[in-house]
Design a protein around this motif. Structure first.
Motif: not given
Length: 210
Positions: A90-102
Motif C-alpha cells: 500500500f505504501c508503494r501504491y501511494l508512492h506510485a500515484r505520487g502521494d510521497y508525503a502520504g
C-alpha cells in the motif's frame, strides 16, 4: 438502522456508524473478536491487486487502504506478517500515484512500530525503512534518502547476504540517490557491482539484471 443514519448503503458498500461499530465490538467475546479480525484480514489479502505500480489497480487500492490501516492499527494486526506485507504494498501504491508525503507518513509510523516490536534488523523493519527512503527520494530529499538507503543496504547486506534480491534492490536505490546528488563515479561503481551480482544470481536476461 438506515432510517437513523446509523447505516448507509452506498454503491457496492455498507457504511456503519462508528458508534454502532463500537457497541457491536464491545458486545463480542474475545474469541469472536479474533475471528472477526482474521476474517477481515483474509478478505483484504484475497482482494489485493497484483501490482501497486499499475494505475489500473489504484481504484482497488484506494478502497482497501482505509480497511488495511484500521486492521494494522488493531492490537492483533501488528503481528500479522501477511498484513505487514500488504501494508508495504500500500505504501508503494501511494508512492506510485505520487502521494510521497502520504507514503512517508505511513512508512515512518510503521517503521517506528516495527523497530519497537521486531527490532531494527528484521526484514519487515527494513522494508518500512526502504519505503521511507523511496518517499524521501520522491520528495527530492536526496541527502536524507541516501542516508536511509545506506543504512538499509548495510543492514540487508549483513543480515541477508550480498546476493539477496532485497540487498540488490537497496544497492540499486542507493545508486539512484548518489546519481541524484551528482556523485556519478560512486553511482556507477555501485551499479557495476550490483550488475555483476545480478548476472551471477539471476542471469544476463533477467528483467532486474537488464
Amino acid at each position: 438502522m438506515a432510517g437513523y443514519s446509523l447505516l448507509r448503503r452506498e454503491e457496492g458498500f455498507i457504511r456503519v456508524h462508528r458508534l454502532v461499530q463500537a457497541v457491536i465490538w464491545g458486545s463480542m467475546s474475545v474469541e469472536d473478536r479474533q475471528a472477526s479480525f482474521t476474517t477481515a484480514a483474509e478478505l483484504l489479502l484475497a482482494a489485493q491487486p497484483s501490482d501497486p505500480s499499475n494505475p489500473t489497480t489504484w481504484p482497488t487500492w484506494a478502497v482497501l487502504g482505509p480497511h488495511l490501516l484500521h486492521l494494522t492499527t488493531h492490537p492483533a494486526g501488528t503481528d500479522s506478517h501477511p498484513l505487514r506485507d500488504l501494508l508495504d504494498r500500500f505504501c508503494r501504491y501511494l508512492h506510485a500515484r505520487g502521494d510521497y508525503a502520504g507514503a512517508l507518513r505511513l512508512a515512518l509510523a510503521f517503521h517506528r512500530l516495527r523497530r519497537s516490536t521486531l527490532g531494527a534488523d528484521h526484514p519487515d523493519s527494513l522494508s518500512s525503512a526502504n519505503n521511507i527512503a523511496a518517499a524521501l527520494r520522491g520528495l527530492g530529499r536526496y541527502d536524507d534518502a541516501r542516508a536511509m538507503d545506506q543504512d538499509v543496504y548495510t543492514l540487508r547486506r549483513r543480515t541477508l547476504g550480498a546476493d539477496h534480491p532485497d540487498t540488490l534492490t537497496s544497492a540499486n536505490n542507493l545508486a539512484d540517490d548518489l546519481y541524484a546528488l551528482g556523485w556519478f563515479d560512486r553511482a556507477q561503481a555501485l551499479n557495476e557491482e550490483t550488475l555483476e551480482h545480478r548476472r551471477r544470481t539471476l542471469g544476463a536476461d533477467h528483467p532486474d539484471t537488464l
